[in-house]
Design a protein around this motif. Structure first.
Motif, PDB file in Angstrom:
ATOM      1  N   VAL A  55       5.581   0.333 -13.420  1.00 37.11           N
ATOM      2  CA  VAL A  55       5.434   0.323 -12.082  1.00 37.11           C
ATOM      3  C   VAL A  55       3.776  -0.294 -11.542  1.00 37.11           C
ATOM      4  O   VAL A  55       3.866  -1.137 -10.709  1.00 37.11           O
ATOM      5  CB  VAL A  55       5.887   1.574 -11.399  1.00 37.11           C
ATOM      6  CG1 VAL A  55       5.390   1.607 -10.100  1.00 37.11           C
ATOM      7  CG2 VAL A  55       7.196   1.920 -11.450  1.00 37.11           C
ATOM      8  N   GLN A  56       2.786   0.386 -12.169  1.00 42.11           N
ATOM      9  CA  GLN A  56       1.479   0.052 -11.911  1.00 42.11           C
ATOM     10  C   GLN A  56       1.290  -1.512 -12.137  1.00 42.11           C
ATOM     11  O   GLN A  56       0.725  -2.236 -11.459  1.00 42.11           O
ATOM     12  CB  GLN A  56       0.599   0.940 -12.847  1.00 42.11           C
ATOM     13  CG  GLN A  56      -0.825   0.437 -12.782  1.00 42.11           C
ATOM     14  CD  GLN A  56      -1.657   1.522 -13.338  1.00 42.11           C
ATOM     15  OE1 GLN A  56      -2.018   2.645 -13.169  1.00 42.11           O
ATOM     16  NE2 GLN A  56      -2.501   0.898 -14.367  1.00 42.11           N
ATOM     17  N   GLU A  74       0.775  -1.278   0.022  1.00 43.87           N
ATOM     18  CA  GLU A  74      -0.098   0.037   0.032  1.00 43.87           C
ATOM     19  C   GLU A  74       0.947   1.252   0.041  1.00 43.87           C
ATOM     20  O   GLU A  74       0.604   2.315  -0.337  1.00 43.87           O
ATOM     21  CB  GLU A  74      -0.820  -0.076   1.048  1.00 43.87           C
ATOM     22  CG  GLU A  74      -2.238  -1.037   1.080  1.00 43.87           C
ATOM     23  CD  GLU A  74      -2.675  -0.836  -0.199  1.00 43.87           C
ATOM     24  OE1 GLU A  74      -3.314   0.121  -0.663  1.00 43.87           O
ATOM     25  OE2 GLU A  74      -2.950  -1.826  -1.048  1.00 43.87           O
ATOM     26  N   ALA A  75       1.929   1.185   0.686  1.00 45.31           N
ATOM     27  CA  ALA A  75       3.104   2.213   0.647  1.00 45.31           C
ATOM     28  C   ALA A  75       3.342   2.490  -0.895  1.00 45.31           C
ATOM     29  O   ALA A  75       3.522   3.697  -1.295  1.00 45.31           O
ATOM     30  CB  ALA A  75       4.295   2.230   1.395  1.00 45.31           C
ATOM     31  N   ALA A  76       3.626   1.560  -1.722  1.00 47.35           N
ATOM     32  CA  ALA A  76       4.286   1.398  -3.197  1.00 47.35           C
ATOM     33  C   ALA A  76       2.899   2.043  -3.851  1.00 47.35           C
ATOM     34  O   ALA A  76       3.026   2.830  -4.557  1.00 47.35           O
ATOM     35  CB  ALA A  76       4.269   0.071  -3.610  1.00 47.35           C
ATOM     36  N   LEU A 101       2.892   5.479  -6.197  1.00 52.27           N
ATOM     37  CA  LEU A 101       2.327   5.357  -7.522  1.00 52.27           C
ATOM     38  C   LEU A 101       1.520   6.626  -7.702  1.00 52.27           C
ATOM     39  O   LEU A 101       1.359   7.338  -8.804  1.00 52.27           O
ATOM     40  CB  LEU A 101       1.534   4.226  -7.814  1.00 52.27           C
ATOM     41  CG  LEU A 101       1.069   3.899  -9.211  1.00 52.27           C
ATOM     42  CD1 LEU A 101       2.328   4.054 -10.246  1.00 52.27           C
ATOM     43  CD2 LEU A 101       0.230   2.539  -9.242  1.00 52.27           C
ATOM     44  N   THR A 102       0.588   7.142  -6.683  1.00 49.93           N
ATOM     45  CA  THR A 102      -0.111   8.225  -6.888  1.00 49.93           C
ATOM     46  C   THR A 102       0.639   9.444  -6.944  1.00 49.93           C
ATOM     47  O   THR A 102       0.423  10.446  -8.008  1.00 49.93           O
ATOM     48  CB  THR A 102      -1.153   8.544  -5.609  1.00 49.93           C
ATOM     49  OG1 THR A 102      -1.624   7.115  -5.533  1.00 49.93           O
ATOM     50  CG2 THR A 102      -1.694   9.497  -5.497  1.00 49.93           C
ATOM     51  N   ALA A 103       1.745   9.390  -6.121  1.00 52.95           N
ATOM     52  CA  ALA A 103       2.760  10.686  -6.285  1.00 52.95           C
ATOM     53  C   ALA A 103       3.453  10.675  -7.757  1.00 52.95           C
ATOM     54  O   ALA A 103       3.423  11.608  -8.334  1.00 52.95           O
ATOM     55  CB  ALA A 103       3.979  10.623  -5.429  1.00 52.95           C
ATOM     56  N   MET A 104       3.652   9.561  -8.440  1.00 52.74           N
ATOM     57  CA  MET A 104       4.277   9.371  -9.707  1.00 52.74           C
ATOM     58  C   MET A 104       3.282   9.987 -10.656  1.00 52.74           C
ATOM     59  O   MET A 104       3.650  10.882 -11.642  1.00 52.74           O
ATOM     60  CB  MET A 104       4.466   7.984 -10.183  1.00 52.74           C
ATOM     61  CG  MET A 104       5.660   7.469  -9.396  1.00 52.74           C
ATOM     62  SD  MET A 104       5.619   5.676  -9.982  1.00 52.74           S
ATOM     63  CE  MET A 104       6.861   4.987  -8.821  1.00 52.74           C
TER      64      MET A 104
END
Length: 239
Positions: A84-85, A50-52, A56-59
């Motif tokens: 990454v997604q 979930e941290a990843a 991903l949202t920041a990306m």
């Protein structure tokens, strides 16, 4: 993300998991501590994933800003975000399958206890055929971390080429005016550095998840090595 987890709730909240834990406590089973630790490590892996997802949202946010500014590294970053997604989705599916297998194993163990008594739990790990799943999560997390690392390299390389092209253009102008050429190559710009931050963070998440999966596999191996109780041995000898 289109795919969803089949077992979204924490394992500790699953009815069959909770019942097996209760039985293991009542029976003072030597498997209890290791089984609890295994559940905790699965929970840790979920939190790391979930941290990843947050990274991903920041990306995506950084990508939108780069596209707005028409940054030369935007295309490379767009491809990297897609990769990454995909890695996050694969890990989510593998963790979901792992949790479902553990929940099913608990259900089978509880059923065996009701039918055969405490002796059925002496080799409790036979109900959990999840070591290959843990190893698959470990391998996938390694692949994901490597993919994030390659994404960082690509974004930095594109930014470097952009600055190199700018240097050549400036030197062409300086040559026309008789000025000395600029020799120093600028490092990646601020936008490119900012863009790589969530990729570095997500790589750390993936590496942590990889270690957690390896630790959980080792914990399961310890469970598998638990010897049957003396009571069970006597019962088998008297048959």
């Amino acid at each position: 993300m289109p795919r969803t987890s089949r077992t979204a709730a924490p394992l500790a909240g699953n009815r069959d998991v909770a019942e097996l834990l209760s039985i293991l406590r009542e029976q003072s089973s030597p498997s209890l501590a290791d089984f609890q630790k295994l559940l905790e490590q699965v929970g840790t892996m979920e939190r790391q994933l979930e941290a990843a997802v947050r990274e991903l949202t920041a990306m995506r946010r950084d990508l939108a800003e780069m596209e707005r500014r028409r940054h030369p590294a935007a295309n490379a970053m767009r491809k990297a975000v897609i990769i990454v997604q995909a890695q996050v989705l694969e890990l989510r599916e593998k963790l979901s399958a792992l949790k479902q297998a553990i929940a099913d194993g608990c259900k089978n163990a509880v059923t065996a206890f009701r039918e055969k008594g405490a002796a059925a739990l002496d080799t409790v790990t036979r109900f959990f055929r999840v070591r290959p799943m843990l190893e698959a999560v470990q391998v996938q997390a390694d692949h994901a971390a490597q993919a994030a690392g390659r994404a960082i390299e690509r974004i930095e390389a594109v930014s470097q080429k952009y600055h190199e092209a700018g240097r050549h253009l400036k030197n062409a102008g300086r040559a026309l005016t008789g000025k000395e050429a600029i020799q120093k190559v600028k490092p990646p710009g601020k936008a490119a550095k900012t863009a790589t931050v969530p990729f570095r963070a997500v790589r750390t998440c993936f590496r942590s998840l990889e270690k957690s999966a390896a630790s959980a596999a080792n914990r399961l191996e310890r469970l598998e090595q638990q010897k049957p109780s003396i009571q069970n041995t006597i019962q088998q000898y008297n048959r």
